[in-house]
Design a protein around this motif. Structure first.
Motif, short mmCIF file in Angstrom:
data_model
loop_
_atom_site.label_atom_id
_atom_site.label_comp_id
_atom_site.label_asym_id
_atom_site.label_seq_id
_atom_site.Cartn_x
_atom_site.Cartn_y
_atom_site.Cartn_z
N VAL A 90 0.84 -1.21 0.00
CA VAL A 90 0.00 0.00 0.00
C VAL A 90 0.87 1.25 0.00
CG1 VAL A 90 -1.77 1.30 1.25
CG2 VAL A 90 -1.93 -1.18 1.11
N PHE B 111 -2.78 -2.85 -8.54
CA PHE B 111 -3.81 -1.97 -7.98
C PHE B 111 -4.78 -1.45 -9.05
CE2 PHE B 111 -1.35 -2.01 -4.06
CZ PHE B 111 -2.37 -2.08 -3.11
N HIS C 72 1.42 4.36 -2.72
CA HIS C 72 1.25 5.69 -2.14
C HIS C 72 1.84 6.76 -3.08
CE1 HIS C 72 2.44 9.03 0.45
NE2 HIS C 72 1.67 8.56 1.40
N ILE D 245 -8.57 2.11 0.70
CA ILE D 245 -7.82 0.88 0.97
C ILE D 245 -7.70 0.66 2.47
CG2 ILE D 245 -5.69 -0.37 0.50
CD1 ILE D 245 -5.27 1.52 -1.91
N ASP E 244 -6.30 -1.44 5.51
CA ASP E 244 -5.18 -2.32 5.85
C ASP E 244 -5.22 -2.61 7.35
OD1 ASP E 244 -2.72 -3.66 5.85
OD2 ASP E 244 -1.56 -1.79 5.84
#
Ligand code: GDP
Ligand code: MG
Length: 181
Positions: free
Chosen positions: A26, A170, A30, A62, A64
């Motif tokens: 992730v 993604f 970014h 998203i 997490d």
């Protein structure tokens, strides 16, 4: 393009054993458009990213886990109203691949989608950059076989460290999520 419209919100969650690289993936995805929100009291990190796909402005939310996956399950709010579920394992650690059945079942149980066999999952086999010392234990064919056994799960081999296939994965995740909107 209707870019003046409000973006379509799409919820993505990441599941997989602790240490496989979920947070790193992730973070790799970014960029400066990212808004970051830490809900560490409930063990969830939420990241928001806007992008344009298929002429639509979408906002990827998203979700997490903040390390909590190691100790106990995530609260049901974590799973609710998910558009695409991302499963992650480490290609160098067999146990993380063997856990995929459990994560898959956990998602189906907790999110309770209307048509479980049609629900869009994406699998990421991470840390493909690791070469010396540790050797790869899960071959691509084995992962693809697992994906096929569960329906139509799309598979990506990634490296968060070397930014291999991260954007590609993604983008597909966003497409899958949009198709399930
Ligand atoms: P999480 O528990 O699933 O969120 O995993 P983290 O993102 O915290 O990563 C666990 C460890 O693996 C960290 O030390 C990362 O730097 C490392 N790591 C994550 N992705 C990769 C990768 O693609 N390659 C390598 N070599 N290490 C990685
Ligand atoms: Mg993490």
């Amino acid at each position: 393009m209707n870019s003046w419209k409000k973006p379509t919100k799409l919820k993505i969650i990441l599941l997989g054993d602790s240490g496989v690289g979920k947070t790193s993936l992730v973070k790799r995805y970014h960029d400066k458009d990212f808004k970051e929100l830490h809900l560490s009291t409930v063990g969830i990190d939420l990241l928001d990213k806007e992008l344009c796909i298929e002429n639509k402005l979408v906002s990827l939310q998203i979700w997490d886990t903040a390390g909590q996956e190691r100790f106990k399950g995530m609260p049901s709010a974590f799973y609710r109203d998910t558009h695409c579920c991302v499963l992650v394992y480490d290609v160098n650690v067999l146990q993380t691949f063997e856990s995929l059945d459990n994560w898959h079942a956990e998602f189906i149980k907790m999110a309770n989608p209307i048509t479980p066999d049609k629900f869009p999952f994406v699998l990421m086999g991470n840390k493909t950059d690791v070469k010396d010392g540790k050797s790869r234990v899960v071959e691509k064919e084995k992962a693809v076989e697992w994906c096929n056994s569960k329906g139509e799960i799309v598979y990506f081999e990634t490296s968060a460290k070397e930014k291999i296939n991260v954007d590609e994965a993604f983008l597909e995740i966003a497409r899958k999520a949009l198709s399930n909107e």
